[in-house]
Write a protein that holds these residues in place. Sequence first.
Motif, PDB file in Angstrom:
ATOM      1  N   GLN A  49      33.957  40.241  30.382  1.00  0.00           N
ATOM      2  CA  GLN A  49      35.020  39.956  31.345  1.00  0.00           C
ATOM      3  C   GLN A  49      36.383  40.191  30.701  1.00  0.00           C
ATOM      4  N   ARG A  50      37.296  40.714  31.476  1.00  0.00           N
ATOM      5  CA  ARG A  50      38.653  40.948  30.996  1.00  0.00           C
ATOM      6  C   ARG A  50      39.666  40.309  31.923  1.00  0.00           C
ATOM      7  N   HIS A  51      40.781  39.970  31.344  1.00  0.00           N
ATOM      8  CA  HIS A  51      41.870  39.442  32.161  1.00  0.00           C
ATOM      9  C   HIS A  51      42.480  40.570  32.974  1.00  0.00           C
ATOM     10  N   SER A  52      42.744  40.300  34.227  1.00  0.00           N
ATOM     11  CA  SER A  52      43.355  41.282  35.115  1.00  0.00           C
ATOM     12  C   SER A  52      44.549  40.645  35.791  1.00  0.00           C
ATOM     13  N   THR A  53      45.701  41.278  35.635  1.00  0.00           N
ATOM     14  CA  THR A  53      46.904  40.742  36.262  1.00  0.00           C
ATOM     15  C   THR A  53      46.789  40.749  37.788  1.00  0.00           C
ATOM     16  N   GLU A  54      45.977  41.685  38.319  1.00  0.00           N
ATOM     17  CA  GLU A  54      45.826  41.783  39.768  1.00  0.00           C
ATOM     18  C   GLU A  54      45.083  40.581  40.340  1.00  0.00           C
TER      19      GLU A  54
ATOM     20  N   ASP B  83      47.272  38.900  29.142  1.00  0.00           N
ATOM     21  CA  ASP B  83      47.183  40.355  29.250  1.00  0.00           C
ATOM     22  C   ASP B  83      47.450  41.039  27.914  1.00  0.00           C
ATOM     23  N   LYS B  84      48.570  40.704  27.292  1.00  0.00           N
ATOM     24  CA  LYS B  84      48.915  41.318  26.011  1.00  0.00           C
ATOM     25  C   LYS B  84      48.060  40.758  24.876  1.00  0.00           C
ATOM     26  N   MET B  85      47.718  39.476  24.956  1.00  0.00           N
ATOM     27  CA  MET B  85      46.958  38.836  23.890  1.00  0.00           C
ATOM     28  C   MET B  85      45.569  39.444  23.735  1.00  0.00           C
TER      29      MET B  85
ATOM     30  N   GLY C 142      37.606  32.895  25.689  1.00  0.00           N
ATOM     31  CA  GLY C 142      37.215  31.646  26.333  1.00  0.00           C
ATOM     32  C   GLY C 142      38.096  31.264  27.499  1.00  0.00           C
ATOM     33  N   GLU C 143      39.369  31.715  27.472  1.00  0.00           N
ATOM     34  CA  GLU C 143      40.264  31.431  28.580  1.00  0.00           C
ATOM     35  C   GLU C 143      39.783  32.089  29.867  1.00  0.00           C
ATOM     36  N   ILE C 144      38.988  33.138  29.731  1.00  0.00           N
ATOM     37  CA  ILE C 144      38.481  33.882  30.885  1.00  0.00           C
ATOM     38  C   ILE C 144      37.068  33.433  31.255  1.00  0.00           C
ATOM     39  N   SER C 145      36.207  33.308  30.231  1.00  0.00           N
ATOM     40  CA  SER C 145      34.800  32.962  30.470  1.00  0.00           C
ATOM     41  C   SER C 145      34.553  31.468  30.588  1.00  0.00           C
ATOM     42  N   GLY C 146      35.463  30.676  30.016  1.00  0.00           N
ATOM     43  CA  GLY C 146      35.267  29.228  30.006  1.00  0.00           C
ATOM     44  C   GLY C 146      34.416  28.769  28.845  1.00  0.00           C
ATOM     45  N   LYS C 147      34.036  29.697  27.965  1.00  0.00           N
ATOM     46  CA  LYS C 147      33.187  29.358  26.823  1.00  0.00           C
ATOM     47  C   LYS C 147      33.785  29.951  25.553  1.00  0.00           C
TER      48      LYS C 147
END
Length: 236
Positions: free
Chosen positions: A88-93, A119-121, A166-171
């Motif tokens: 999973q990736r962070h998406s600004t959209e 996004d940048k991180m 983890g900020e995206i997946s929760g793990k």
Amino acid sequence: CELLRLEDGADIRDCFGPPDCCNNCESKGCAGKPACARQITCSVKTIKRCSGCHLVAYCSERCQKEHWINNHKKMCKVLSGKKKIGIQRHSTESCEECNSNIDFILKEKNSKLMPCGLDKMQVYIVNHYWLHFGYHTQAFCKCSSETKRLRMRTMEFPMQPPFTMGEISGKYLGWIDQYLAVLAAYLVAIEEKYQKEIESLSIKSSITNIAMFIAGNRASYWYYVTNEKSRAMTEV
């Protein structure tokens, strides 16, 4: 995108520079670049990369077999992308925070709301992670400068990272990974909420350097988790 494909006649193995340590020795804490501590069998001249993923490397057949049993058997196909795991990736959209209309609240010093900053991180962490394996470091590949820059921006690599932030997946990958993520989040908030103060003190570059230091350490931690024999190695 055509640019994300390997150039004609290119070999992914050429995208990696010569290995400088044995991943098995390193997983046990007895390796120090540019050469491993096991001087009897381990030297730069004897280190060879895994034929499956071409990311990790070993100083001897014994190390290769040991690391395969303890770790790499589950990682090899993931790293090479032969086994897709749906990173999973962070998406600004799709990010609610990035698309919210409350920028003025996020910049309020007394507001508990935090800006995103993922996004940048994530771009920096993933790129730094691959550097640990020698990707495009002293390499003799045919990748153009444009291709390299595009890969860095889009994170579309021939390899596949085995982890999601983890900020995206929760793990998270343990408390170290989580604490580094928290530090980065607070730094992003400070940079957003105290723009005038940072500018007046001329410390913008210092804040950026600290952020990159945190992200770099997190990428290094991911690398060690990729190699580790057991969770205890990275949780002490």
